[in-house]
Write an enzyme that holds these catalytic residues in place. Structure first.
Site, PDB file in Angstrom:
ATOM      1  N   ASN A 146       0.816  -1.223   0.000  1.00 27.05           N
ATOM      2  CA  ASN A 146       0.000   0.000   0.000  1.00 27.05           C
ATOM      3  C   ASN A 146       0.849   1.273   0.000  1.00 27.05           C
ATOM      4  O   ASN A 146       0.501   2.263  -0.627  1.00 27.05           O
ATOM      5  CB  ASN A 146      -0.976   0.005   1.183  1.00 27.05           C
ATOM      6  CG  ASN A 146      -0.292  -0.092   2.524  1.00 27.05           C
ATOM      7  OD1 ASN A 146       0.794  -0.669   2.658  1.00 27.05           O
ATOM      8  ND2 ASN A 146      -0.917   0.452   3.554  1.00 27.05           N
ATOM      9  N   GLU A 242       4.219  -4.025  12.478  1.00 27.84           N
ATOM     10  CA  GLU A 242       3.182  -3.001  12.321  1.00 27.84           C
ATOM     11  C   GLU A 242       2.078  -3.656  11.515  1.00 27.84           C
ATOM     12  O   GLU A 242       2.230  -3.890  10.321  1.00 27.84           O
ATOM     13  CB  GLU A 242       3.747  -1.759  11.636  1.00 27.84           C
ATOM     14  CG  GLU A 242       2.866  -0.525  11.777  1.00 27.84           C
ATOM     15  CD  GLU A 242       1.882  -0.378  10.626  1.00 27.84           C
ATOM     16  OE1 GLU A 242       0.723  -0.825  10.791  1.00 27.84           O
ATOM     17  OE2 GLU A 242       2.259   0.158   9.588  1.00 27.84           O
ATOM     18  N   CYS A 276      -3.305   1.514   6.770  1.00 26.83           N
ATOM     19  CA  CYS A 276      -3.532   0.792   8.028  1.00 26.83           C
ATOM     20  C   CYS A 276      -4.218   1.671   9.064  1.00 26.83           C
ATOM     21  O   CYS A 276      -4.960   1.170   9.910  1.00 26.83           O
ATOM     22  CB  CYS A 276      -2.209   0.255   8.574  1.00 26.83           C
ATOM     23  SG  CYS A 276      -0.943   1.507   8.826  1.00 26.83           S
ATOM     24  N   GLU A 451       7.756   2.028  15.393  1.00 24.46           N
ATOM     25  CA  GLU A 451       8.519   2.649  14.317  1.00 24.46           C
ATOM     26  C   GLU A 451       8.518   4.158  14.542  1.00 24.46           C
ATOM     27  O   GLU A 451       7.736   4.679  15.325  1.00 24.46           O
ATOM     28  CB  GLU A 451       7.912   2.313  12.955  1.00 24.46           C
ATOM     29  CG  GLU A 451       8.007   0.839  12.611  1.00 24.46           C
ATOM     30  CD  GLU A 451       7.532   0.535  11.206  1.00 24.46           C
ATOM     31  OE1 GLU A 451       8.336   0.018  10.421  1.00 24.46           O
ATOM     32  OE2 GLU A 451       6.364   0.806  10.897  1.00 24.46           O
TER      33      GLU A 451
END
Length: 475
Positions: A146, A242, A276, A451
């Site tokens: 994505n 993630e 996300c 992150e």
């Protein structure tokens, strides 16, 4: 003639006899081919990364910082070429593709300014104790389709700054821009420090299980994240995951309907909903539900869905056939159950490309699949709520905990509600904003580790404590 791309291993661009086709989701035409790597090529890349780690880890952070900054500059200098290629393979409109490319450059540049200073634990008459950060070693990075460039750079930049080397695997759906970037940066970092190899999904487990890889950083689905965590447990690899999200937005009754309608729309439909942290469930207070839902639906009618390379396109296709079929299945389930649609719901299977029209549902039940599952497509369920306690409970009633948002004319009230949401990130009167200096990670089944920011950088290091006894020096 279809362009063939090469992998980056040990500072050289290499190919394989077996190649994978890469398809433009806007028209389903093959636009490139990439190497289909297996165990042999992975072993080459890992060996190169392991050999390069010895010297790279000993370089000063200033030297490593300079390389990350050079990667940032290279992305920016070649942004026009890169964003057009990104649109061709990923589908997002040119403006959003340009935003991803420039965002990747900015993120790398900003993160390069972070430091790994020693911390003094004790400095007394008896002893000096300090904690230093040492690089984990060879990193295996697995990137989704994505945001392929942003996520690739987000793994490369902190890995290099920390003193690690990396073997990166792009998604087989979107490897082209990353491989073009590999070609552009192959001489920026020393040979073996950055290795980028492509392959089928079956390459992922080989990376996770490779004995000479010390850490896995993965962005993708929760189901795959669980498999990675299981595979990494065999030799206790460090992991950063993630994963998925079913992010809830809460709109309080004092929100300005005219102002928030457009923002709520884009919080769900940017990148065709394939984010996300996109708003996957929008809860609107009953006092303004009818007015706001009508305003969002009306705005949606004027948004062009189409080929991201065409002028005026605001929402592109779904990136791949597998995800396209899943979104259609969720929408069909909503139809089968008689849920009401404000906009969309019908697709034309005879039109080339993975296009799903913008689809907005009117107050489906909480247990509807379209609400309970992450859609990851251009579909938005709007739901009505009555009280704050009720909506907080509904928002938190999910196995996911990635992000959420609160919309209100009273920021203090927004913060009060935000602090009760079980997610790693909560926005108040904003959406989709991530900072290179703030940690990003999920709660519950939305991830493991962080992150971005200093915490994200530390994920690539071990703490090492060195203690010196001052009054016990041998004569």
């Amino acid at each position: 003639m279809v362009t063939q791309y090469k992998n980056l291993i040990n500072g050289e661009m290499i190919s394989t006899s077996d190649m994978l086709d890469v398809v433009n989701p806007a028209n389903e035409e093959v636009i490139g081919q990439v190497p289909s790597c297996g165990e042999a090529e992975l072993n080459q890349a890992v060996a190169a990364a392991r050999a390069a780690f010895l010297a790279w880890s000993k370089k000063s952070i200033e030297d490593r910082r300079a390389v990350v900054q050079a990667i940032s500059a290279t992305i920016k200098e070649n942004s026009d070429e890169l964003f057009r290629l990104l649109t061709a393979e990923q589908g997002k409109p040119h403006a959003q593709a340009q935003g991803e490319i420039m965002g990747a450059s900015m993120m790398a540049g900003a993160q390069s300014t972070l430091d790994l200073d020693d911390e003094i634990n004790e400095d007394s008459e008896e002893r000096l104790s300090r904690t230093r950060r040492v690089p984990v070693g060879v990193v295996g990075g697995i990137v989704p389709w994505n945001f392929p460039v942003m996520m690739a750079v987000q793994k490369i930049a902190p890995a290099l700054l920390s003193g690690c080397t990396i073997v990166l695997k792009p998604s087989p759906f979107t490897p082209l821009t990353t491989l073009r970037l590999a070609e552009l940066i192959k001489d920026v970092a020393p040979a073996g420090v950055v290795n980028i190899i492509t392959g089928e999904d079956s390459l992922g487990p080989l990376i996770t299980g490779h004995p000479d890889i010390d850490k896995i950083t993965f962005t993708g689905s929760t189901a795959t994240g669980k498999k990675i965590m299981e595979g990494a447990s065999k030799d206790l690899k460090r992991i950063t995951l993630e994963l998925g999200g079913n992010d809830a937005s809460i709109v309080l009754p004092d929100a300005n309907v005219e102002k928030v309608a457009e923002q709520l729309f884009w919080s769900s439909f940017t990148n065709a909903g394939q984010i996300c942290v996109a708003a996957k469930r929008i809860y609107i207070h009953e006092d303004i539900y009818d007015e706001l839902s009508a305003a969002i639906a009306e705005y949606a009618k004027h948004v062009k869905v189409g080929d991201g390379a065409q002028q005026g396109t605001a929402v592109g296709p779904i990136q791949n056939k597998k995800q396209y079929d899943r979104v259609i299945e969720l929408v069909q389930d909503a139809k089968d159950n008689g849920y009401k649609f404000l906009v969309g719901g019908d697709h034309d299977p005879d039109v080339p490309g993975y296009y799903m029209p913008i689809t907005i549902l009117d107050n489906p039940p909480e247990d509807a699949r379209i609400v309970a599952e992450e859609q990851f497509g251009p579909v938005m369920p709007l739901m009505k709520f009555s009280t704050e306690d009720e909506v907080i409970q509904r928002a938190n009633d999910s196995e996911y905990g990635l992000a959420g948002a609160v919309w209100t004319a009273n920021p203090d009230k927004g913060v009060e509600i935000a602090e009760q949401l079980e997610t790693g990130t909560v926005w108040v009167n904003e959406f989709l904003h991530l900072s290179p200096f703030a940690p990003f990670g999920g709660h519950k089944q939305s991830g493991f580790g962080a992150e971005y920011g200093k915490e994200g950088l530390l994920e690539f290091t071990y703490p090492q404590v060195i203690t010196v006894k001052k009054d016990n020096v041998p004569a």
